[in-house]
Structures are given as C-alpha cells and as structure tokens.
Enzyme design. Sequence first.
Site, PDB file in Angstrom:
ATOM      1  CG  HIS A 185     -42.463  -6.964 -18.154  1.00 41.47           C
ATOM      2  ND1 HIS A 185     -41.621  -8.036 -17.918  1.00 41.47           N
ATOM      3  CD2 HIS A 185     -43.151  -7.290 -19.279  1.00 41.47           C
ATOM      4  CE1 HIS A 185     -41.797  -8.962 -18.850  1.00 41.47           C
ATOM      5  NE2 HIS A 185     -42.714  -8.530 -19.685  1.00 41.47           N
TER       6      HIS A 185
ATOM      7  CB  SER B  66     -34.199 -17.542 -19.425  1.00 43.75           C
ATOM      8  OG  SER B  66     -35.478 -17.126 -18.948  1.00 43.75           O
TER       9      SER B  66
ATOM     10  CG  ASP C  31     -33.806  -2.832 -12.704  1.00 44.22           C
ATOM     11  OD1 ASP C  31     -33.622  -2.073 -13.671  1.00 44.22           O
ATOM     12  OD2 ASP C  31     -33.422  -4.018 -12.674  1.00 44.22           O
TER      13      ASP C  31
END
EC number: 2.3.1.286
Length: 281
Positions: free
Chosen positions: A101, A209, A86
């Site tokens: 990514h 996570s 983002d």
Amino acid sequence: MALTGAGMSTASGIPDYRGPTGSQRKGSPMRYEEFLHDPEGRRRYWARSYVGWWQIATARPNAAHAAVADLQRSGAVGAVVTQNVDGLHQAAGSGRVLELHGTLARVVCLDCGAVVPRVQMDRRLRSANPGFAEAAESVADELRVNPDGDVDLPEDLVASFVVVPCPVCEVGTLKPDVVYFGEPVPKDRVERAYDLLELAPALLVLGSSLTVMSGYRFVRAAVRRGQPVAVVTDGATRADGDPVLKVAAPVQELLPQLVSDLASQPDDDSAEPAEALAASR
C-alpha cells in the site's frame, strides 16, 4: 512469505481501523475519490496529517517487527509483503519488504509525477502555516493519531490551513505515496507479490483481519495452490472459514516465542516453522 497487517504496529502506538472484533472503528479514512476531486477534503487531510504525521514518523518497531526480522535472518521467512505504510519492518532490520500500500515517507505529485521525501513536505507546510501545530495542540486535550497518520481537528482550524503545491512543477497536487481506500493497488506491485507467493512453500499472515481483498486475495491464491497458510492475529479474520491454521493471539507476544522455539531446535532436527507455530499456541 509473510503477509503483514495493521496488528503488527498497534504495539508501536499506531492504531488499526478494526479492533479484535473486526468491526470498523469510529472515524473514516480518506477515500481516493474525495482526495482527487474535493479541494476541501484535501485541505482537511493535509491539515490533520501535518499534525499527526510525526507520531507515525517517530514510532519505533516493536517485538513483532523484531521477530519477523529474526525469522528472515534464520531463513524461516523469505519476503515480507506488508499492507502497512509505516516503514517499521525496515526499521527493525527486515529486508525484501514489498510495501503493498505504499509508504507515508514519500509524497507524489499527481500532475508531474515528481516524488519528494515527506520530511521536505513537512518543512514546507511548517513554513506556510506558522503556529498551526501549536494551535492544534491548544484545542485538543490529546491528539490521537489515526491509522493513516492524521488526527481529528476542529473544522474552523482546518479552514485556515494552507496547502502547498508540488515543489517541482509548482502547480501540481501532492498526495502521500500510499494507496487510499477505493484506490487500486498498482498492478505491477500486485504481480510482484504473486510472484513472491509462488516461490514460497507457505504463507504466514500476521496481524491482519484480511477484511480488504488487497490482502485476502493472497490467502485465496495460496489455498487454491495447496500451499499451507497460517494466520496469527488477535481476533476474527475473513479467512476463518478457509482451510488455514488460525492462531488467535497478539503477534507481539507469539512471534518472539516462535523465534525462541525455532532457535532451540537441534540443527539436525529443526522443526518446520508451521510445526513450531502450532506448538506455540
């Protein structure tokens, strides 16, 4: 080195795929093989992304992003390796950001390799699909953006969407410059992240996570080398059984406190970041 995940951006209105429980949320992300080999899958992605992308593009950094930038400026954090696409770390003022990514701000042609800004792609899609965004808004009470920047739309509306080709070669397939599920992270990018980790005295994991190996591998590498690892996230992680310092807390609440604690230390008796982090629990 800071390794950041989707939990960094939830307070900016960008959801993650897994909540605090670590379980998969409803809805599946676009997978690499589907995008490559299924024209209807690509149409579905671009239709949904066309409607949802501006919610990502107009998202603003939150207190966690600002805190990471402050930690960089203070010297407590060096490089930031982010799994997010983002651009909010850079918008908050962070430097030395490695986007593991990729980024939604660019689009790449899978045929000729041309890279074009996403805003240019948006203009071309708008021209090819007049009234589509308004039609999407009229059939949904609330358009909720998914983590990869798309929204759920009725299939009959998706079927009418026109996908545009590459503006350079005029025939190529365009793909967001991000790593899809099932797609390998570019080797040179992974090697660069390992190089940054090797130079760092410790690893700080924020808002992840660590469910996917693309991020968890760096925790494993740090543990093997004997580097201290601290994990701050609101919920379970894949590293919970590893020898790491785990702080179960929302990053947007704890990181500003960490910045404050470090700033309050006397210059000649500064607490190490790990010590300050433990004290912030």
